[in-house]
Motif scaffolding. Sequence first.
Motif, PDB file in Angstrom:
ATOM      1  N   PRO A 105      -1.271   6.392   8.621  1.00  0.00           N
ATOM      2  CA  PRO A 105      -0.118   6.003   8.521  1.00  0.00           C
ATOM      3  C   PRO A 105      -0.097   4.632   7.630  1.00  0.00           C
ATOM      4  N   LEU A 106       0.878   4.453   6.868  1.00  0.00           N
ATOM      5  CA  LEU A 106       1.128   3.123   6.149  1.00  0.00           C
ATOM      6  C   LEU A 106       1.379   2.333   7.254  1.00  0.00           C
ATOM      7  N   PHE A 107       0.930   0.786   7.036  1.00  0.00           N
ATOM      8  CA  PHE A 107       1.252  -0.387   7.843  1.00  0.00           C
ATOM      9  C   PHE A 107       2.569  -0.666   7.374  1.00  0.00           C
ATOM     10  N   PRO A 108       3.458  -1.387   8.395  1.00  0.00           N
ATOM     11  CA  PRO A 108       4.723  -1.770   8.172  1.00  0.00           C
ATOM     12  C   PRO A 108       4.661  -2.704   6.917  1.00  0.00           C
ATOM     13  N   HIS A 109       3.834  -3.718   6.707  1.00  0.00           N
ATOM     14  CA  HIS A 109       4.037  -4.399   5.506  1.00  0.00           C
ATOM     15  C   HIS A 109       3.521  -3.636   4.155  1.00  0.00           C
ATOM     16  N   GLU A 110       2.749  -2.586   4.313  1.00  0.00           N
ATOM     17  CA  GLU A 110       2.659  -1.796   3.140  1.00  0.00           C
ATOM     18  C   GLU A 110       3.991  -1.074   2.811  1.00  0.00           C
ATOM     19  N   LEU A 111       4.719  -0.530   3.914  1.00  0.00           N
ATOM     20  CA  LEU A 111       6.181   0.182   3.560  1.00  0.00           C
ATOM     21  C   LEU A 111       6.823  -0.785   2.958  1.00  0.00           C
ATOM     22  N   ALA A 112       6.840  -2.069   3.353  1.00  0.00           N
ATOM     23  CA  ALA A 112       7.845  -3.184   2.941  1.00  0.00           C
ATOM     24  C   ALA A 112       7.755  -3.741   1.733  1.00  0.00           C
ATOM     25  N   GLN A 113       6.408  -3.647   1.178  1.00  0.00           N
ATOM     26  CA  GLN A 113       5.952  -3.727  -0.261  1.00  0.00           C
ATOM     27  C   GLN A 113       6.665  -2.926  -1.276  1.00  0.00           C
ATOM     28  N   ILE A 114       6.588  -1.652  -0.809  1.00  0.00           N
ATOM     29  CA  ILE A 114       7.095  -0.639  -1.552  1.00  0.00           C
ATOM     30  C   ILE A 114       8.501  -0.607  -1.682  1.00  0.00           C
ATOM     31  N   ALA A 115       9.190  -0.763  -0.122  1.00  0.00           N
ATOM     32  CA  ALA A 115      10.746  -0.669   0.045  1.00  0.00           C
ATOM     33  C   ALA A 115      11.314  -1.880  -0.865  1.00  0.00           C
ATOM     34  N   GLY A 116      10.567  -2.919  -0.894  1.00  0.00           N
ATOM     35  CA  GLY A 116      11.053  -4.028  -1.424  1.00  0.00           C
ATOM     36  C   GLY A 116      11.440  -4.041  -2.956  1.00  0.00           C
ATOM     37  N   ARG A 117      10.834  -2.942  -3.471  1.00  0.00           N
ATOM     38  CA  ARG A 117      11.141  -2.600  -5.032  1.00  0.00           C
ATOM     39  C   ARG A 117      12.601  -2.466  -5.290  1.00  0.00           C
ATOM     40  N   ALA A 118      13.350  -2.036  -4.192  1.00  0.00           N
ATOM     41  CA  ALA A 118      14.626  -1.810  -4.233  1.00  0.00           C
ATOM     42  C   ALA A 118      15.279  -2.874  -4.418  1.00  0.00           C
ATOM     43  N   GLY A 119      16.395  -2.920  -5.309  1.00  0.00           N
ATOM     44  CA  GLY A 119      17.164  -4.290  -5.371  1.00  0.00           C
ATOM     45  C   GLY A 119      16.669  -5.287  -6.321  1.00  0.00           C
ATOM     46  N   ARG A 120      16.810  -5.033  -7.474  1.00  0.00           N
ATOM     47  CA  ARG A 120      16.229  -6.145  -8.421  1.00  0.00           C
ATOM     48  C   ARG A 120      17.327  -7.361  -8.363  1.00  0.00           C
ATOM     49  N   HIS A 121      16.578  -8.707  -8.421  1.00  0.00           N
ATOM     50  CA  HIS A 121      17.144 -10.087  -8.257  1.00  0.00           C
ATOM     51  C   HIS A 121      18.407  -9.929  -7.374  1.00  0.00           C
ATOM     52  N   MET A 122      19.708 -10.000  -7.976  1.00  0.00           N
ATOM     53  CA  MET A 122      20.880 -10.216  -7.041  1.00  0.00           C
ATOM     54  C   MET A 122      21.202  -8.787  -6.449  1.00  0.00           C
ATOM     55  N   ALA A 123      21.044  -7.761  -6.983  1.00  0.00           N
ATOM     56  CA  ALA A 123      21.419  -6.475  -6.469  1.00  0.00           C
ATOM     57  C   ALA A 123      21.086  -6.046  -5.262  1.00  0.00           C
ATOM     58  N   PRO A 124      21.890  -5.689  -4.087  1.00  0.00           N
ATOM     59  CA  PRO A 124      21.179  -5.217  -3.025  1.00  0.00           C
ATOM     60  C   PRO A 124      20.468  -3.935  -3.292  1.00  0.00           C
ATOM     61  N   GLY A 125      19.414  -3.714  -2.179  1.00  0.00           N
ATOM     62  CA  GLY A 125      18.471  -2.388  -2.416  1.00  0.00           C
ATOM     63  C   GLY A 125      18.371  -1.697  -1.104  1.00  0.00           C
TER      64      GLY A 125
END
Length: 369
Positions: A249-269
């Motif tokens: 399974p992916l670790f939570p921090h790995e999922l976050a690294q990928i999920a965090g690509r959503a929402g560039r700059h000021m736009a929510p993701g």
Amino acid sequence: MGSGARITAVLGPTNTGKTHYAIERMLAHRTGVIGLPLRLLAREVYDRIVAARGPSVAALVTGEERIVGARAQYWVCTVEAMPTDIGADFLAVDEIQLCADPERGHVFTDRLLNARGLLETLFLGSDTMRGAIAALVPGVQFLKRERFSTLSHTGSKKLSRMPPRSAVVGFSVENVYAIAELIRRQKGGAAVVMGALSPRTRNAQVAMYQAGEVDYLVATDAIGMGLNLDIGHVAFSATAKFDGWRMRPLFPHELAQIAGRAGRHMAPGTFGVTGEAAALAPEVIDAIETHRFAPVRRLNWRAADLDFGSADRLIGSLEASPANEWLQRGREADDLRALKALAELAAVRDLLGHPRDLRLLWDVCRIPD
């Protein structure tokens, strides 16, 4: 290292402008080297330096591309390919939390311990590294960055319901192509981004998505490493991956690294799952939305002080154990496995008459792929 040399760790979640800050700092110096975790990201940073200062002063050095301008001052590299002996005024390493990675961690740890700019050194990455860096890097200063925009979980969505500007993440080549095919049938176009593509193809796919020619991106977890893409929603088609040894399974921090690509700059993701992927656990969702993860306790390490007296002595020096409680030996890397296999061959052993022959053999073993 001069007493005026600053070492700063710039730590925070994804989308905090860390890499942008590093590029600005590098261009403020006469010479610089920046090490990035991905060839695709190195390419993106190289293009930005060329746009700012022209190709003649820029260099791109990765495992697969080498473009060196006539008056190269700014070297953009994968972390493995960083030249550490050119005495640049500025040096930076991005995604420094990869020190804990089982495959490549020892290279990042070596840079953390040994690579320095003459005037300024930056380590960029996740806040989970604060304790380890504080313990291992004397005189380091910390700079904390906050995320520009919110990141929120939106549960499970069918592929047919994916909003435009979505990235769907898969963890195998077959999986990525199957998803892309489905999206093309239901929605129209999709760009495909993964490490297995050639640089030219990868760059063209990213450009096609960025230009809005297609509204969907299907990618492996490679996109987790800081590609600046215009993504509104990240959907996981799986939450486990084969890490070279086993499915895990992916670790939570790995999922976050990928999920965090959503929402560039000021736009929510937003982020969620799709297809067969199991729902994310509430505590994992909370960690991703609040950017809180367990600190890194151990960095993968390998000796940098090598003995080229004989093949056996070289292997022995590569298998030395660390003396610091923060450091551990990682799993055996490909280059060491290649060295052991080649050193067994009589035809190779006969060529090792001099330490320089052994150095050459070791250099060959370290060529990626």
